[in-house]
Scaffold this active site. Sequence first.
Site, PDB file in Angstrom:
ATOM      1  N   TYR A 156      -8.503   2.876 -13.528  1.00  0.00           N
ATOM      2  CA  TYR A 156      -8.467   3.378 -12.143  1.00  0.00           C
ATOM      3  C   TYR A 156      -8.592   4.891 -12.063  1.00  0.00           C
ATOM      4  O   TYR A 156      -8.389   5.451 -10.982  1.00  0.00           O
ATOM      5  CB  TYR A 156      -7.118   3.035 -11.498  1.00  0.00           C
ATOM      6  N   GLU A 184       5.363  -6.526   1.297  1.00  0.00           N
ATOM      7  CA  GLU A 184       5.338  -7.034  -0.080  1.00  0.00           C
ATOM      8  C   GLU A 184       4.988  -5.903  -1.053  1.00  0.00           C
ATOM      9  O   GLU A 184       3.910  -5.894  -1.634  1.00  0.00           O
ATOM     10  CB  GLU A 184       4.356  -8.196  -0.188  1.00  0.00           C
ATOM     11  N   PRO A 185       5.908  -4.984  -1.226  1.00  0.00           N
ATOM     12  CA  PRO A 185       5.654  -3.845  -2.111  1.00  0.00           C
ATOM     13  C   PRO A 185       5.783  -4.213  -3.588  1.00  0.00           C
ATOM     14  O   PRO A 185       6.658  -4.987  -3.968  1.00  0.00           O
ATOM     15  CB  PRO A 185       6.762  -2.856  -1.726  1.00  0.00           C
ATOM     16  N   GLY A 186       4.876  -3.664  -4.385  1.00  0.00           N
ATOM     17  CA  GLY A 186       4.983  -3.787  -5.838  1.00  0.00           C
ATOM     18  C   GLY A 186       5.234  -2.408  -6.426  1.00  0.00           C
ATOM     19  O   GLY A 186       6.342  -2.053  -6.821  1.00  0.00           O
ATOM     20  N   ARG A 245      -4.219   2.003 -16.928  1.00  0.00           N
ATOM     21  CA  ARG A 245      -4.477   2.590 -15.601  1.00  0.00           C
ATOM     22  C   ARG A 245      -5.308   3.876 -15.628  1.00  0.00           C
ATOM     23  O   ARG A 245      -6.193   4.038 -14.793  1.00  0.00           O
ATOM     24  CB  ARG A 245      -3.169   2.795 -14.824  1.00  0.00           C
ATOM     25  N   TYR A 293       2.008  -2.211 -13.108  1.00  0.00           N
ATOM     26  CA  TYR A 293       0.646  -2.459 -13.621  1.00  0.00           C
ATOM     27  C   TYR A 293       0.401  -1.806 -14.977  1.00  0.00           C
ATOM     28  O   TYR A 293      -0.698  -1.319 -15.239  1.00  0.00           O
ATOM     29  CB  TYR A 293      -0.408  -2.011 -12.587  1.00  0.00           C
ATOM     30  N   CYS A 339     -10.581   1.439 -30.472  1.00  0.00           N
ATOM     31  CA  CYS A 339     -11.968   1.793 -30.733  1.00  0.00           C
ATOM     32  C   CYS A 339     -12.793   1.688 -29.449  1.00  0.00           C
ATOM     33  O   CYS A 339     -13.682   0.840 -29.306  1.00  0.00           O
ATOM     34  CB  CYS A 339     -12.528   0.920 -31.844  1.00  0.00           C
ATOM     35  N   GLU A 340     -12.418   2.478 -28.510  1.00  0.00           N
ATOM     36  CA  GLU A 340     -13.074   2.648 -27.216  1.00  0.00           C
ATOM     37  C   GLU A 340     -12.689   4.064 -26.798  1.00  0.00           C
ATOM     38  O   GLU A 340     -11.766   4.639 -27.371  1.00  0.00           O
ATOM     39  CB  GLU A 340     -12.472   1.723 -26.141  1.00  0.00           C
ATOM     40  N   GLY A 363       0.838  -1.203   0.000  1.00  0.00           N
ATOM     41  CA  GLY A 363       0.000   0.000   0.000  1.00  0.00           C
ATOM     42  C   GLY A 363       0.866   1.244   0.000  1.00  0.00           C
ATOM     43  O   GLY A 363       0.365   2.355   0.111  1.00  0.00           O
TER      44      GLY A 363
HETATM   45  C1  LIG Z   1      -0.925  -6.576  -5.355  1.00  0.00           C
HETATM   46  C2  LIG Z   1      -0.455  -7.028  -4.047  1.00  0.00           C
HETATM   47  C3  LIG Z   1       0.623  -6.389  -3.415  1.00  0.00           C
HETATM   48  C4  LIG Z   1       1.334  -5.182  -3.992  1.00  0.00           C
HETATM   49  O1  LIG Z   1       0.592  -4.015  -3.902  1.00  0.00           O
HETATM   50  P1  LIG Z   1       1.242  -2.620  -4.357  1.00  0.00           P
HETATM   51  O2  LIG Z   1       0.159  -1.625  -4.151  1.00  0.00           O
HETATM   52  O3  LIG Z   1       1.640  -2.748  -5.790  1.00  0.00           O
HETATM   53  O4  LIG Z   1       2.436  -2.371  -3.512  1.00  0.00           O
HETATM   54  C5  LIG Z   1       1.034  -6.902  -2.201  1.00  0.00           C
HETATM   55  N1  LIG Z   1       0.439  -7.982  -1.648  1.00  0.00           N
HETATM   56  C6  LIG Z   1      -0.595  -8.614  -2.227  1.00  0.00           C
HETATM   57  C7  LIG Z   1      -1.201  -9.795  -1.570  1.00  0.00           C
HETATM   58  C8  LIG Z   1      -1.087  -8.165  -3.436  1.00  0.00           C
HETATM   59  O5  LIG Z   1      -2.128  -8.796  -4.000  1.00  0.00           O
END
Ligand SMILES: *Cc1c(COP(=O)(O)O)cnc(C)c1O
Length: 408
Positions: free
Chosen positions: A307, A264-266, A303, A361, A333-334, A223
């Site tokens: 979103y 668990e950052p993405g 995105r 993403y 075509c949207e 998050g």
């Molecule tokens: C998608 C996801 C994340 C990563 O979220 P970010 O907002 O990209 O940091 C972490 N944990 C779980 C379980 C997820 O599904």
Amino acid sequence: MAPSHTHASTDPLSLIDTYGCPLYVYDTAVMKRQYDKLFNAFDVQSLRLNYACKALTNINVLKYFKSLGAGLDTVSIQEVWLGKRAGFAPEDIIYTPNCVSLEEISLAVKEGVMINIDNISILEEFGQAFPDVPVCIRINPHIMAGGSSKISVGHIDSKFGISVHQIPLVERLVKAMGIRVVGVHMHTGSDILDAGVFLQGAEILFEVAAKFDQLEYIDFGSGFKVPYKEGGISTDIEDLGEQLSTRFNDFTESYGRELTLMFEPGKFLVSEAGKFYTRVNVVKQTTSTVFVGVDSGLNHFIRPMFYDAHHEIENVSRSGGKQRIYTVVGYICETDTFGVNRRLSEVQEGDILCFYNAGAYCSTMASNYNSRYRPAEVLIHEGRAHLIRERDEFDDLLRKQVILDTFG
Ligand SMILES: *Cc1c(COP(=O)(O)O)cnc(C)c1O
């Protein structure tokens, strides 16, 4: 002749000449900056950052995070397999799926990765099928970020996690079946805007953690927010790190056993590391708007439409030119609007526009809609550009189609 897979220049216009347009370009230096920033914000005995690879799944990116010392967060068995292919040890992979079958979970057990359970019925079946396999429990803390702004996947109607109100039932099952709970987890999916709201959720997780006496880690999910525009909101990592570390260290002391703090950052790790380049096909003046139409759309960069995400856009062919206001749209075509009323250096057809924050993403959510090719992807590492995904070609569109003889 096919283009070489490495390129001495990292200049975007030169990369586009070589690998085509549109093009995703990522930079490992930014990934490392973000990884270090997060890692250094916490002052605990044991810290682990598991890269949430659904944000950007190219195997080279997985390998790069492994080289930095990260673990891996996966949400499907296929991501588990990718992680293993990238060289992650099974114990460094956590599998956090939602609404998947016990069959799929069984495949993850076979791979030896850490299993995160987010449903009571699955916990029960799991305990019967794998009495000796340790698990992590995903909690839904039902936190609300004040006012009407509902935290998106932690709220009462969310499909994610086991409700914190059902913990007594979880405890009963765990005891009756002898399940070994080694981790507790939450991922509200919300933006962590300030340490206060996050710590509120953390307190709930500590309360749950205290009920299980064989824990090895507490996983606070992600998050972490990065700015998408000048002055945009981002997580104050240092403040959060300081406050949570103090609280975590207090908790482990009272728990009586060393625990690993996990995240668990993405997005935080890869969003700013990516840029997406497109070429302007048309500049179209209507009665009320000047549209800029580019050679891409929601098929490559969804995105803004999915979103309502804001991504900064820059005319890299003509920086420093006269500023004008444009609405930037795609060729699908949207209605695929990238940005409304954007100030850009005066745009001419053929110019290259850069979209910022394109690491997370974007390519992973891309499709072949309208039978368009998925773009190439390039990774810049130590001053050189490396091709890490080839642009599609026509055969890719037909690759899995079965062509019947029936119609001649
Ligand atoms: C998608 C996801 C994340 C990563 O979220 P970010 O907002 O990209 O940091 C972490 N944990 C779980 C379980 C997820 O599904």
